[in-house]
Design a protein around this motif. Structure first.
Motif, PDB file in Angstrom:
ATOM      1  N   GLU A  10       0.905  -1.255  -0.168  1.00 18.03           N
ATOM      2  CA  GLU A  10       0.060  -0.108   0.019  1.00 18.03           C
ATOM      3  C   GLU A  10       0.927   1.325   0.041  1.00 18.03           C
ATOM      4  O   GLU A  10       0.539   2.344  -0.322  1.00 18.03           O
ATOM      5  N   MET A  11       1.906   1.029   0.261  1.00 17.21           N
ATOM      6  CA  MET A  11       3.116   2.321   0.198  1.00 17.21           C
ATOM      7  C   MET A  11       3.815   2.441  -0.947  1.00 17.21           C
ATOM      8  O   MET A  11       4.423   3.515  -1.316  1.00 17.21           O
ATOM      9  N   LEU A  12       3.605   1.549  -2.005  1.00 18.56           N
ATOM     10  CA  LEU A  12       4.472   1.293  -3.121  1.00 18.56           C
ATOM     11  C   LEU A  12       3.554   1.668  -4.376  1.00 18.56           C
ATOM     12  O   LEU A  12       2.400   1.073  -4.344  1.00 18.56           O
ATOM     13  N   TRP A  20      -2.032  -5.440  -8.983  1.00 21.01           N
ATOM     14  CA  TRP A  20      -0.838  -5.274  -9.714  1.00 21.01           C
ATOM     15  C   TRP A  20       0.181  -5.226  -8.982  1.00 21.01           C
ATOM     16  O   TRP A  20       1.348  -5.662  -9.159  1.00 21.01           O
ATOM     17  N   ARG A  21       0.346  -4.447  -7.824  1.00 20.84           N
ATOM     18  CA  ARG A  21       1.370  -3.970  -6.759  1.00 20.84           C
ATOM     19  C   ARG A  21       2.007  -5.451  -6.135  1.00 20.84           C
ATOM     20  O   ARG A  21       3.074  -5.797  -6.082  1.00 20.84           O
ATOM     21  N   ALA A  22       0.911  -6.273  -5.817  1.00 21.93           N
ATOM     22  CA  ALA A  22       1.097  -7.684  -5.140  1.00 21.93           C
ATOM     23  C   ALA A  22       1.840  -8.562  -6.207  1.00 21.93           C
ATOM     24  O   ALA A  22       2.503  -9.090  -5.903  1.00 21.93           O
ATOM     25  N   SER A  23       1.282  -8.367  -7.385  1.00 18.58           N
ATOM     26  CA  SER A  23       2.127  -9.102  -8.385  1.00 18.58           C
ATOM     27  C   SER A  23       3.338  -8.932  -8.792  1.00 18.58           C
ATOM     28  O   SER A  23       4.275  -9.676  -8.799  1.00 18.58           O
ATOM     29  N   ALA A 240       9.103   5.429  -0.164  1.00 19.12           N
ATOM     30  CA  ALA A 240       9.720   5.458  -1.358  1.00 19.12           C
ATOM     31  C   ALA A 240       9.381   6.269  -2.220  1.00 19.12           C
ATOM     32  O   ALA A 240       8.831   6.223  -3.288  1.00 19.12           O
ATOM     33  N   GLU A 241       9.639   7.666  -2.069  1.00 12.71           N
ATOM     34  CA  GLU A 241       9.176   8.810  -2.652  1.00 12.71           C
ATOM     35  C   GLU A 241       9.957   8.791  -4.114  1.00 12.71           C
ATOM     36  O   GLU A 241       9.271   9.533  -4.902  1.00 12.71           O
ATOM     37  N   GLY A 242      10.947   8.067  -4.188  1.00 11.77           N
ATOM     38  CA  GLY A 242      11.491   7.763  -5.626  1.00 11.77           C
ATOM     39  C   GLY A 242      11.197   6.686  -6.291  1.00 11.77           C
ATOM     40  O   GLY A 242       9.794   6.249  -6.021  1.00 11.77           O
ATOM     41  N   ASP A 243      11.934   5.997  -6.947  1.00 11.15           N
ATOM     42  CA  ASP A 243      11.396   4.719  -7.917  1.00 11.15           C
ATOM     43  C   ASP A 243      11.294   3.484  -6.806  1.00 11.15           C
ATOM     44  O   ASP A 243      12.427   3.185  -6.141  1.00 11.15           O
ATOM     45  N   PRO A 244      10.143   2.991  -6.619  1.00  9.17           N
ATOM     46  CA  PRO A 244       9.900   1.874  -5.637  1.00  9.17           C
ATOM     47  C   PRO A 244      10.898   0.769  -5.936  1.00  9.17           C
ATOM     48  O   PRO A 244      11.248   0.194  -4.963  1.00  9.17           O
ATOM     49  N   ALA A 250      17.529  -1.231  -2.574  1.00  4.72           N
ATOM     50  CA  ALA A 250      18.302  -0.786  -1.492  1.00  4.72           C
ATOM     51  C   ALA A 250      18.050  -1.586   0.012  1.00  4.72           C
ATOM     52  O   ALA A 250      18.894  -1.952   0.536  1.00  4.72           O
ATOM     53  N   PHE A 251      16.663  -1.994  -0.089  1.00  4.53           N
ATOM     54  CA  PHE A 251      16.254  -2.772   1.086  1.00  4.53           C
ATOM     55  C   PHE A 251      16.875  -4.125   1.019  1.00  4.53           C
ATOM     56  O   PHE A 251      17.322  -4.455   1.914  1.00  4.53           O
ATOM     57  N   ARG A 252      16.743  -4.742  -0.169  1.00  4.34           N
ATOM     58  CA  ARG A 252      17.525  -6.123  -0.182  1.00  4.34           C
ATOM     59  C   ARG A 252      18.946  -6.140   0.029  1.00  4.34           C
ATOM     60  O   ARG A 252      19.446  -6.661   0.610  1.00  4.34           O
ATOM     61  N   ASN A 253      19.662  -5.128  -0.404  1.00  4.23           N
ATOM     62  CA  ASN A 253      20.980  -4.926  -0.242  1.00  4.23           C
ATOM     63  C   ASN A 253      21.508  -4.767   1.265  1.00  4.23           C
ATOM     64  O   ASN A 253      22.287  -5.383   1.639  1.00  4.23           O
TER      65      ASN A 253
END
Length: 257
Positions: A10-12, A20-23, A240-244, A250-253
């Motif tokens: 819901e935040m992305l 679509w977001r979930a997919s 994630a105000e920029g590109d989700p 960045a989160f994964r890293n």
């Protein structure tokens, strides 16, 4: 990868439909977190085949008074049925329902002894419901700067309640963004809470954006979590105000250790 990574849909991509977001999160290898369900097309979400890691486990109610507890239990039962349809792993609770902007519906500057006892009783009733339905609940810590007057908001409060109930149907949703604002000393709070953690949630502070955008050293926090033996879910709740997708990388890293 040590941790089970997920992100709040819901935040992305807020201009896209929720299915679509979930997919897209599934395609990128992330689990999916949700907030409240009534505005969503549950059948469309089911069809995505995504792994739903957490969603709010109630629509209304509160822990520390009779009327609020009855509302909470009724709402939790209704929501659990939706959660089971989606295979949601954890159903999330707060000390009271949250309104627009996360403002608590029921605000208290001071929590009394009887309120503590009632909250523990309510959470035991939640555990009875969870045992009946085969679901798991989490209780989340918040911060008073953004959620003023929320009872049982601190990391210490949530740890006290969950550890005093001490039943497998109730775990902590340890939100480190809120811990940083409310208490700081994040790694030691992780150590204290470790036996009762059901999920760790993250965002950087200030701004509630992805790791690397603020003051929190998430690579160090991730290494500490791994060293203390935590290998469970970590969920990103980021504006994630920029590109989700950049935010998700960045989160994964930060949490690939």
């Amino acid at each position: 990868m040590t941790f089970q990574l997920a992100a709040c849909a819901e935040m992305l991509w807020r201009d896209r439909p929720i299915d679509w977001r979930a997919s897209r999160l599934k395609e990128l290898g992330f689990g999916v977190g949700l907030w409240n369900w009534p505005a969503h097309d549950i059948a469309a979400l089911e069809r995505t085949g995504a792994t739903f890691t957490i969603m709010n486990g109630y629509l209304q109610g509160r822990l520390a008074d009779d009327e609020g507890a009855d509302m909470l239990l009724k709402s939790a039962r209704e929501t659990a049925a939706v959660g089971k349809r989606l295979g949601v792993h954890r159903l999330n609770l707060h000390g009271t329902g949250l309104g627009d902007g996360g403002i608590p519906v029921w605000q208290h500057d001071k929590v009394t002894g009887p309120m503590w006892l009632k909250a523990r009783d309510t959470l035991n009733r939640i555990c009875d419901l969870a045992e009946e339905l085969g679901v798991t609940y989490t209780l989340e810590n918040l911060n008073l700067m953004e959620h003023p007057g929320c009872p049982f908001n601190t990391t210490a409060d949530v740890l006290t309640l969950v550890s005093s109930v001490n039943r497998p149907q109730l775990r902590m949703n340890l939100d480190l963004y809120h811990t940083q604002i409310g208490e700081g000393d994040v790694i030691r709070w992780c150590q204290k809470c470790l036996p009762w953690i059901g999920e760790v949630q993250v965002a950087d502070n200030p701004g509630r954006n992805e790791p690397g955008t603020g003051e929190m050293n998430y690579p160090a926090i991730a290494k500490a979590l791994k060293a203390m033996g935590y290998s469970g879910p970590v969920g990103l709740e980021s504006n994630a105000e920029g590109d989700p997708e950049v935010a998700l990388q960045a989160f994964r890293n930060a949490f690939t250790v």
